[in-house]
Design a protein around this motif. Structure first.
Motif, PDB file in Angstrom:
ATOM      1  N   LEU A 114      31.900  -4.172  13.838  1.00  0.00           N
ATOM      2  CA  LEU A 114      32.858  -3.604  12.894  1.00  0.00           C
ATOM      3  C   LEU A 114      32.309  -3.655  11.469  1.00  0.00           C
ATOM      4  O   LEU A 114      32.442  -2.690  10.696  1.00  0.00           O
ATOM      5  N   SER A 166      31.069  -0.379   8.844  1.00  0.00           N
ATOM      6  CA  SER A 166      31.650  -0.217   7.515  1.00  0.00           C
ATOM      7  C   SER A 166      30.625  -0.313   6.394  1.00  0.00           C
ATOM      8  O   SER A 166      30.830   0.262   5.318  1.00  0.00           O
ATOM      9  N   LEU A 220      36.232   1.968   6.348  1.00  0.00           N
ATOM     10  CA  LEU A 220      36.294   2.473   7.716  1.00  0.00           C
ATOM     11  C   LEU A 220      37.733   2.862   8.017  1.00  0.00           C
ATOM     12  O   LEU A 220      38.647   2.031   7.923  1.00  0.00           O
ATOM     13  N   SER A 225      41.153   4.411  10.107  1.00  0.00           N
ATOM     14  CA  SER A 225      41.843   3.979  11.321  1.00  0.00           C
ATOM     15  C   SER A 225      41.383   4.750  12.551  1.00  0.00           C
ATOM     16  O   SER A 225      41.300   4.192  13.651  1.00  0.00           O
ATOM     17  N   SER A 232      38.312   6.054  13.042  1.00  0.00           N
ATOM     18  CA  SER A 232      36.993   5.516  13.391  1.00  0.00           C
ATOM     19  C   SER A 232      37.128   4.168  14.089  1.00  0.00           C
ATOM     20  O   SER A 232      36.437   3.891  15.080  1.00  0.00           O
ATOM     21  N   GLN A 233      37.999   3.315  13.581  1.00  0.00           N
ATOM     22  CA  GLN A 233      38.201   2.011  14.221  1.00  0.00           C
ATOM     23  C   GLN A 233      38.756   2.176  15.627  1.00  0.00           C
ATOM     24  O   GLN A 233      38.345   1.467  16.553  1.00  0.00           O
ATOM     25  N   HIS A 272      36.948   0.913  19.170  1.00  0.00           N
ATOM     26  CA  HIS A 272      37.590  -0.026  20.087  1.00  0.00           C
ATOM     27  C   HIS A 272      37.774   0.540  21.487  1.00  0.00           C
ATOM     28  O   HIS A 272      37.661  -0.189  22.470  1.00  0.00           O
TER      29      HIS A 272
END
Length: 293
Positions: free
Chosen positions: A127, A131, A270, A272, A274-275, A279
């Motif tokens: 993560l 970023s 980064l 939401s 992309s996150q 995940h």
């Protein structure tokens, strides 16, 4: 020689799959593969040898050397002929790998390593690099897909231009088709509820759909000319961005996204979306921050 492809390893199963992906990327690019292991004991000046009462090969140095040797061997099996070297660098993994990204053309890591909590879907190192890395970052899950298109998430913002360029280049290297997917609508991506899309109440759906299709075509136009060898398909879907992209990743061999798009807060490194794909995507994901391509 081109800048290297760097892969971070820690002995975890996820990292070994990342080594395979990194080796294949390095071979496709004609670049060297740099396999690195970051460990805090170097910075803390901890004696690298084993205990006097234990076996001679039981020290930290021997353990790390075995870990790196296994990773390099895995790389040579996955991509015969690739030029690979290895290094142990001192410091915490996030800091050391971020520094390595300054001279790399691509950083590859597993989605989570040997540390942290078992229930986490994405590790802190992955993560952080997504970023802060100074080059595109590929985050690899527990398997690699051998076929399928390169899936590009497009939102039409200037921040996504690097992702578009990377996706075309990656599709060209792999000899794969590219699918550029743009998702639009005003549904909330938060929670389980699906409130009514405000477009139905405030706009002409057909006109708005046509506008979004033009936005996607404009985002790709110059790159189509630069890469005529790439068959690029476009899909414009109305719906919730995150679940739509995650579902589309089932059939892809790689997903490419920008670090952040239209929504969210300007200061976020980064976004939401992309996150969410980092995940939950079903294939490796490459995050390309703005200005890196």
């Amino acid at each position: 020689m081109p800048r290297p492809v760097v892969v971070g390893v820690d002995g975890s199963p996820s990292a070994l799959v990342a080594v395979e992906a990194a080796a294949q990327e390095a071979r496709m690019r004609g670049a060297k593969l740099h396999v690195v292991h970051a460990f805090i004991w170097l910075a803390m000046h901890v004696p690298p040898g084993g205990s006097p009462l234990g076996p001679p090969t039981g020290g930290v140095r021997e353990t790390v050397e075995r870990l790196l040797a296994e990773a390099v061997e895995r790389a040579l099996v996955a991509a015969p002929g690739v030029l690979a070297d290895q290094a142990v660098i001192g410091g915490e993994a996030v800091t050391a790998l971020e520094a390595e990204s300054r001279t790399a053309q691509l950083m590859v890591v597993g989605h989570r390593g040997s540390g942290g909590f078992a229930g986490l879907l994405l590790g802190s190192t992955s993560l952080h690099l997504a970023s802060h890395s100074h080059c595109p970052v590929m985050v690899v899950r527990d398997r690699l897909a051998e076929d399928g298109p390169v899936l590009l998430a497009v939102d039409g913002t200037p921040q996504s231009r690097g992702a578009v360029a990377f996706a075309f280049e990656e599709a060209s290297l792999r000899g794969a088709d590219m699918v550029a997917l743009h998702v639009w609508g005003t549904w909330s991506d938060h929670g389980d509820a699906r409130p009514a899309d405000l477009v139905d109440l405030t706009g002409d759906v057909e006109t708005l759909q046509a506008q979004e299709e033009r936005l996607l075509d404009e985002s790709l136009s110059g790159h189509r000319k630069e890469h005529p060898e790439v068959t690029a398909h476009t899909r414009v879907l109305r719906g919730r961005t995150r679940p739509t992209l995650i579902e589309a990743s089932r059939d892809a061999q790689l997903m490419v996204v920008g670090a952040r798009g239209r929504g969210g807060f300007t200061g976020l490194l980064l976004g939401s979306v992309s996150q969410a794909v980092l995940h939950h995507a079903h294939c490796p994901v490459t995050v390309v921050r703005a200005g890196l391509m």
